[in-house]
Design a protein around this motif. Structure first.
Motif, PDB file in Angstrom:
ATOM      1  N   LEU A   1      26.064 -43.583  22.392  1.00  0.00           N
ATOM      2  CA  LEU A   1      27.407 -44.568  22.205  1.00  0.00           C
ATOM      3  C   LEU A   1      28.380 -43.708  22.859  1.00  0.00           C
ATOM      4  O   LEU A   1      29.404 -43.933  23.529  1.00  0.00           O
ATOM      5  N   LEU A   2      28.252 -42.155  22.663  1.00  0.00           N
ATOM      6  CA  LEU A   2      29.255 -41.281  23.405  1.00  0.00           C
ATOM      7  C   LEU A   2      29.363 -41.379  24.452  1.00  0.00           C
ATOM      8  O   LEU A   2      30.630 -41.263  25.463  1.00  0.00           O
ATOM      9  N   ARG A   3      28.395 -41.440  25.155  1.00  0.00           N
ATOM     10  CA  ARG A   3      28.376 -41.549  26.788  1.00  0.00           C
ATOM     11  C   ARG A   3      29.083 -42.838  27.163  1.00  0.00           C
ATOM     12  O   ARG A   3      29.755 -42.791  28.382  1.00  0.00           O
ATOM     13  N   ALA A   4      28.729 -43.936  26.540  1.00  0.00           N
ATOM     14  CA  ALA A   4      29.415 -45.160  26.943  1.00  0.00           C
ATOM     15  C   ALA A   4      30.770 -45.325  26.644  1.00  0.00           C
ATOM     16  O   ALA A   4      31.606 -45.584  27.582  1.00  0.00           O
ATOM     17  N   GLU A   5      31.396 -44.694  25.457  1.00  0.00           N
ATOM     18  CA  GLU A   5      32.721 -44.534  25.070  1.00  0.00           C
ATOM     19  C   GLU A   5      33.372 -43.666  25.937  1.00  0.00           C
ATOM     20  O   GLU A   5      34.498 -43.667  26.295  1.00  0.00           O
ATOM     21  N   THR A   6      32.679 -42.662  26.418  1.00  0.00           N
ATOM     22  CA  THR A   6      33.238 -41.631  27.307  1.00  0.00           C
ATOM     23  C   THR A   6      33.897 -42.313  28.714  1.00  0.00           C
ATOM     24  O   THR A   6      34.844 -42.178  29.260  1.00  0.00           O
ATOM     25  N   ILE A   7      32.742 -43.064  29.238  1.00  0.00           N
ATOM     26  CA  ILE A   7      33.145 -43.771  30.431  1.00  0.00           C
ATOM     27  C   ILE A   7      34.133 -44.729  30.255  1.00  0.00           C
ATOM     28  O   ILE A   7      35.156 -44.999  30.856  1.00  0.00           O
ATOM     29  N   GLY A   8      34.217 -45.461  29.204  1.00  0.00           N
ATOM     30  CA  GLY A   8      35.126 -46.471  28.755  1.00  0.00           C
ATOM     31  C   GLY A   8      36.546 -45.769  28.581  1.00  0.00           C
ATOM     32  O   GLY A   8      37.708 -46.131  28.979  1.00  0.00           O
ATOM     33  N   GLY A   9      36.595 -44.684  28.003  1.00  0.00           N
ATOM     34  CA  GLY A   9      37.729 -43.863  27.917  1.00  0.00           C
ATOM     35  C   GLY A   9      38.416 -43.424  29.148  1.00  0.00           C
ATOM     36  O   GLY A   9      39.679 -43.239  29.316  1.00  0.00           O
ATOM     37  N   ALA A  10      37.544 -43.138  30.150  1.00  0.00           N
ATOM     38  CA  ALA A  10      38.197 -42.715  31.325  1.00  0.00           C
ATOM     39  C   ALA A  10      38.856 -43.828  32.002  1.00  0.00           C
ATOM     40  O   ALA A  10      39.894 -43.821  32.806  1.00  0.00           O
ATOM     41  N   ILE A  11      38.061 -44.956  31.832  1.00  0.00           N
ATOM     42  CA  ILE A  11      38.603 -46.024  32.825  1.00  0.00           C
ATOM     43  C   ILE A  11      40.018 -46.642  32.012  1.00  0.00           C
ATOM     44  O   ILE A  11      40.944 -47.086  32.564  1.00  0.00           O
ATOM     45  N   LEU A  12      40.017 -46.362  30.664  1.00  0.00           N
ATOM     46  CA  LEU A  12      40.973 -46.816  29.781  1.00  0.00           C
ATOM     47  C   LEU A  12      42.207 -45.919  30.229  1.00  0.00           C
ATOM     48  O   LEU A  12      43.468 -46.421  30.343  1.00  0.00           O
TER      49      LEU A  12
END
Length: 457
Positions: free
Chosen positions: A37-48
């Protein structure tokens, strides 16, 4: 604050009881889930972050009128009361997907996660409740002190924003944690995730109760039919996206027409997803809820939330916008709530659990770690921007001021958390070799095993 003792783990040290330990190491399955989940949310956070920066740049460029025109473009059928601006479609429609994922996470946590154990649930629930209450209180106090002399109606209008600094943005928070906390124990990340899940539940309750002016009960009752159909399809293990989309869209439309904020439909759909505890506990199986979450999360993190951020974060700073925010009691209250309220609330809630249950922090951790996570919880974005729009109206002067305050408060919280957690990260780097040792080469770190078996702790 004393340093943690790393001479032995809680599960292996003789004579040590772990039942009264706070933030102890979880299971290997939980650690893997948090890492994924950390990896997924990190990518999402970068796009955000990229979407928010793009909106800020456009809104402060010579072509800012084009940004406003795009955000305010109205599309949709008027007969169904769905003639909404693109900004409203993003807030009401796309964010429903975000809350759908949050609802599934909530269900999994309450059925098979930490929140299913009352002893484990006490800590994140207490921390989340205090981390919501104190920012709201500080917002009200700050706003009232700064607006002395104003009329009662003016003060009342300002206080509508009391809930803006109460929510933690998990995508941004985890993105910051991934950059600065590469060696922090998984228990800290798990605590932040569980805290954010409870935080989301409180946030959507606040939106449904305090930011709903009128309710049409007939439309709300009509939403029960597609919600029941959604549940029935999933109970029969029918996961075809086209079939599931029909009751989901109908439920969203009916809830939106009822006057309740449409994102509530997303949470209800998520909570109705069946969760099989045996499948959730088995590291070699993927439950229906887990599979559904994994299918929806990429769209939520990669499209829905960034598009909302793009339409919500475009506040004009040039031409006096920043100065206006500095003079706005609501904006100052948001910054104080995020930076001070979240830190003291989450840290105080954690300390209160330790104090009144006579529990001790896990010996692998220090209170400085909790302080760092408490500061990081002040990173608010998605829900804070949404509440600001509901409180003051999309595109209003005060809405722009609190948007800027959310961005500044989140940035301050992220920088302060970086100062604390980077220091702790250097400490944990020294013990990482022991934490990740796998001497029997079975793919599971030895610290999660007891006598060659998975530690059930």
């Amino acid at each position: 604050m004393s340093e943690p003792n790393h001479s032995a783990t809680p599960s292996t040290q003789p004579g040590t009881s772990t039942s009264n330990r706070l933030l102890g190491r979880g299971t290997w399955r939980e650690a893997r889930y948090v890492a994924d989940l950390l990896r997924a949310e990190t990518i999402g956070g970068a796009i955000l972050l990229a979407a928010a920066v793009a909106a800020l740049v456009w809104a402060n460029s010579p072509w800012r009128d084009g940004y406003t025109a795009l955000r305010d473009t109205v599309i949709g059928p008027h007969s169904l009361h769905l003639d909404l601006s693109l900004g409203t479609w993003a807030a009401d429609g796309l964010l429903a997907v975000f809350f759908l994922v949050a609802g599934i996470e909530l269900k999994r946590e309450f059925v098979a996660g930490d929140l299913s154990d009352r002893r484990k649930a006490a800590l994140p629930i207490a921390a989340a409740v205090c981390g919501v209450a104190l920012p709201a209180i500080l917002f009200v106090v700050t706003a009232m002190l700064m607006s002395r002399g104003d009329s009662a109606s003016e003060v009342g209008g300002i206080l509508r924003g009391w809930a803006i600094p109460t929510a933690t943005d998990i995508a941004f928070a985890l993105a910051v944690l991934a950059v600065i906390g590469t060696h922090l124990p998984s228990a800290l990340r798990s605590f932040l995730l569980t805290l954010a899940v409870v935080d989301d539940l409180i946030a959507i309750t606040i939106i449904a109760v305090f930011y709903t002016d009128t309710v049409n009960l007939l439309w709300l009752l009509a939403a029960v039919v597609p919600l029941a159909a959604w549940r029935l399809l999933l109970k029969r293990k029918i996961t075809n996206p086209m079939l599931l989309a029909v009751p989901a869209l109908l439920a969203w439309t009916f809830v939106h027409s009822s006057g309740v904020h449409a994102t509530v439909a997303g949470v209800l759909l998520g909570l109705l997803v069946p969760v099989n505890r045996e499948a959730e506990d088995d590291p070699d199986r993927h439950s229906l809820a887990e599979r559904l979450e994994h299918k929806i999360r990429p769209f939520s993190a990669g499209v829905a939330v960034p598009v909302f951020a793009f339409f919500a974060a475009g506040v004009t700073v040039v031409g006096g916008g920043f100065g206006a925010a500095l003079r706005d009691p609501a904006a100052i209250g948001v910054v104080v709530g995020l930076v001070v309220g979240k830190t003291v609330g989450v840290l105080g809630g954690t300390w209160a659990v330790a104090r009144f249950t006579r529990a001790e922090l896990d010996e692998d951790l220090a209170w400085t770690d909790v302080l760092g996570l408490s500061v990081l919880a002040g990173v608010g974005f998605t829900v804070s921007l949404l509440v600001g729009e509901l409180a003051f109206g999309t595109g209003s002067a005060r809405d722009d001021n609190v948007k800027l305050a959310v961005l500044c408060g989140s940035l301050i919280a992220a920088l302060l958390a970086t100062l604390v957690l980077r220091m702790r990260n250097r400490h944990y780097r020294l013990v990482e070799a022991r934490e990740t040792a796998d001497r029997d080469h079975d793919g599971v770190p030895d610290v999660y095993e007891t006598e060659g078996r998975l530690d059930p702790a």
